[in-house]
Design an enzyme around this catalytic site. Structure first.
Site, PDB file in Angstrom:
ATOM      1  N   ASN A 134       0.810  -1.236   0.000  1.00  0.00           N
ATOM      2  CA  ASN A 134       0.000   0.000   0.000  1.00  0.00           C
ATOM      3  C   ASN A 134       0.841   1.285   0.000  1.00  0.00           C
ATOM      4  O   ASN A 134       0.465   2.266  -0.617  1.00  0.00           O
ATOM      5  CB  ASN A 134      -1.059  -0.020   1.107  1.00  0.00           C
ATOM      6  CG  ASN A 134      -0.485  -0.072   2.491  1.00  0.00           C
ATOM      7  OD1 ASN A 134       0.663  -0.480   2.687  1.00  0.00           O
ATOM      8  ND2 ASN A 134      -1.260   0.335   3.471  1.00  0.00           N
ATOM      9  N   LYS A 157      11.158  -9.280   1.488  1.00  0.00           N
ATOM     10  CA  LYS A 157      10.135 -10.052   0.761  1.00  0.00           C
ATOM     11  C   LYS A 157       8.951  -9.089   0.628  1.00  0.00           C
ATOM     12  O   LYS A 157       8.173  -8.878   1.561  1.00  0.00           O
ATOM     13  CB  LYS A 157       9.753 -11.320   1.523  1.00  0.00           C
ATOM     14  CG  LYS A 157       8.725 -12.176   0.769  1.00  0.00           C
ATOM     15  CD  LYS A 157       7.323 -11.841   1.245  1.00  0.00           C
ATOM     16  CE  LYS A 157       6.229 -12.500   0.442  1.00  0.00           C
ATOM     17  NZ  LYS A 157       5.903 -11.783  -0.797  1.00  0.00           N
ATOM     18  N   CYS A 265      -3.323   1.580   6.683  1.00  0.00           N
ATOM     19  CA  CYS A 265      -3.592   0.953   7.979  1.00  0.00           C
ATOM     20  C   CYS A 265      -4.096   1.983   8.970  1.00  0.00           C
ATOM     21  O   CYS A 265      -4.934   1.698   9.803  1.00  0.00           O
ATOM     22  CB  CYS A 265      -2.328   0.279   8.496  1.00  0.00           C
ATOM     23  SG  CYS A 265      -0.917   1.373   8.544  1.00  0.00           S
ATOM     24  N   GLU A 362     -11.714  -4.741   9.575  1.00  0.00           N
ATOM     25  CA  GLU A 362     -11.057  -3.611   8.912  1.00  0.00           C
ATOM     26  C   GLU A 362     -11.632  -3.480   7.505  1.00  0.00           C
ATOM     27  O   GLU A 362     -11.817  -4.489   6.816  1.00  0.00           O
ATOM     28  CB  GLU A 362      -9.550  -3.893   8.825  1.00  0.00           C
ATOM     29  CG  GLU A 362      -8.769  -2.795   8.121  1.00  0.00           C
ATOM     30  CD  GLU A 362      -7.272  -3.098   8.042  1.00  0.00           C
ATOM     31  OE1 GLU A 362      -6.902  -4.282   7.971  1.00  0.00           O
ATOM     32  OE2 GLU A 362      -6.486  -2.143   8.027  1.00  0.00           O
TER      33      GLU A 362
END
Ligand code: NAP
Length: 470
Positions: A134, A157, A265, A362
């Site tokens: 994001n 990663k 987030c 969420e």
């Protein structure tokens, strides 16, 4: 999940990669371990010069890097440029502050019967960073800049849908002068994380991502007795009390929910409004949300681009449908447009109830849940009534309420009369299912350090701590 760049504005696959073989991953870990031995013996000043060079390169290549991020995950080009600039600033911050953050801390030698006692911060080795798409540059940088300055090395990663940004980051640190292997991108799927983290040469892991990924990595790390920092999801409350500046609150609420196409987030996700101002706030908020322009993320007039994946778009629509089917009211938005690309309109949903998915899950897109409360206590109860605890926002001009919200909101941060954001100067992280550990500030840098106690008895060479980090 394939490792590929797919433009979310069109749905077109632009570039695919074969995952690295076990041998390639093993060789990368070996290089990271060798580079660690080299890096830990360099001075903070030298590492600072390399990190400053990385900042210069980021700024020089800003537009190209931003275009790549927009193509890979759909954020607006303006937001992508701002992200590059923020990353460069974070590099400069850590380059300037590392000596202070890593300096030996003298302790009271007399109290511990020593001639000399102090705390020293030393690197621990290669750290695995599992990162989300994001903020594909910033999420990595807020780990990498302090970790490299501390003398650790990084194995990235990255999310499988941002491989080109991942490779760009490896290239950036190499071009900046860091030793070969100091920062390496592993093009692997999430199934490989177990093997990498189990490798004895890898000393710790940091993950920014979902709760599920957090649980999985924490289990591996628990088995292997390795330190982790987990930055997971959030469902941040945005509380509006009667004394708030409603125009300003509704304006900031709109940005707080829809920045990064709603995929942050720390986006405000649950808007908890006192009954005295509920109607006035709801009207302003829905009007602002409806006025946002959804479209091509490269167009300077666009406010909200596409969601990063088709699955992500389907998921938030399913959450909205679930609420509507169970009696919720949609004030604006709520229907994805026809045509290519994974767009979703800014949406406000109210009359929410605990049995609806939106109440407890969420929502990772431009969809706001609006809750009516009748008192301070009820506002706090609804705000804290979630398994998450990342950020929180409270809008009130009452000084007493400001103090109480700061104390009562159960989250990693409380922003009063402002929008939650991250700064290199301030610690960042969550409580409850939003994870543990902190990034940014001195605390973030020290998460992956050996906090070493040094106690010297008879025969100390000098009094007080040495100037190790200078
Ligand atoms: P995600 O599915 O958890 O992916 C994040 C990273 O974890 C990717 O690199 C992914 O790899 C990897 N991953 C996924 N499952 C894994 C597993 N079981 N074991 C090991 N690695 C695994 O998260 P997302 O849906 O892409 O990102 C959005 C989530 O991240 C939201 O919940 C958001 O709130 C959270 N987030 C938190 C913060 C914070 O600072 N607290 C910041 C940004 C985002 P693949 O791509 O290969 O699957």
């Amino acid at each position: 999940m394939p490792i590929a760049t797919t433009n979310p504005a069109t749905g077109q696959v632009l570039k695919s990669y074969d995952p690295m073989s076990e041998e390639q991953v093993d060789a990368a870990i070996e290089r990271a371990d060798l580079a660690y031995r080299q890096l830990r013996d360099t001075t903070v000043a030298q590492r600072g010069r390399w990190l400053t060079a990385a900042a210069d390169l980021l700024e020089a290549d800003r537009d190209e890097t931003a275009r790549l991020m927009t193509t890979e995950m759909g954020k607006t080009y303006a937001a992508a440029k701002a992200e590059v600039t923020k990353c460069a600033a974070a590099c400069r911050f850590y380059a300037a502050k590392a000596a202070e953050f890593l300096a030996d801390e003298p302790a009271d030698a007399g109290a511990v019967s020593a001639t000399r006692a102090f705390v020293r911060y030393q690197p621990i080795g290669p750290v695995l960073a599992v990162m989300p798409w994001n903020f594909p540059l910033w999420q990595v940088m807020r780990f990498a800049a302090p970790a490299l300055m501390a003398g650790n090395t990084g194995l990235l990663k990255h999310a499988s849908n941002v491989p080109q940004t991942a490779l760009l980051l490896e290239d950036l640190f190499r071009r900046a002068g860091f030793p070969e292997g100091a920062f390496t991108t592993l093009l692997v799927g999430s199934a490989e994380v177990d093997r990498v983290l189990s490798d004895p040469r890898v000393r710790a892991a940091t993950l920014t991502g979902s709760e599920g990924a957090g649980r999985s990595i924490a289990q591996i790390a628990g088995r292997e007795l390795k330190k982790t920092v987990l930055e997971l999801g959030g469902s941040d409350p945005f509380v509006v009390m009667p004394s708030a500046d409603l125009d300003r609150a509704a304006e900031v609420a709109t940005t707080a929910r829809c920045q990064n196409n709603g995929q942050s987030c720390i986006a405000a996700k649950r808007f908890i409004v006192h009954a005295d101002v509920f109607d006035a706030f709801a009207e302003r908020f829905a009007a602002n949300m409806s006025a946002l322009r959804v479209g091509d993320p490269m167009d300077p007039d666009t406010d909200v681009g596409p969601l990063a994946s088709e699955g992500g778009r389907d998921e938030i629509h399913a959450q909205v449908r679930d609420a509507v089917d169970k009696g919720a009211t949609v004030l604006c938005g709520g229907e994805p447009p026809a045509g290519p690309g994974w767009f979703y309109p800014p949406t406000v949903v109210t009359d929410l109830r605990p049995e609806m998915r939106m109440w407890s899950e969420e929502v990772f897109g431009p969809v706001a849940g609006l809750y009516r409360v009748s008192s301070y206590d009820e506002a706090v109860e609804v705000a804290n009534g979630t398994s998450f605890g990342l950020g929180s926002n409270a809008w009130t001009r009452d000084p007493d309420e400001q103090e109480r919200f700061a104390a009562d909101l159960d989250a990693g941060n409380v922003f009063v009369n402002g929008m939650t954001t991250s700064y290199p100067e301030l610690p960042f992280g969550g409580v409850k299912n939003s994870g543990y550990g902190r990034e940014l500030s001195a605390l973030g840098m020290r998460e992956f350090c050996n906090t070493k106690t040094v106690w010297v008895g008879e025969g100390a060479a000098t009094a007080g701590a040495g100037a190790h980090a200078e």
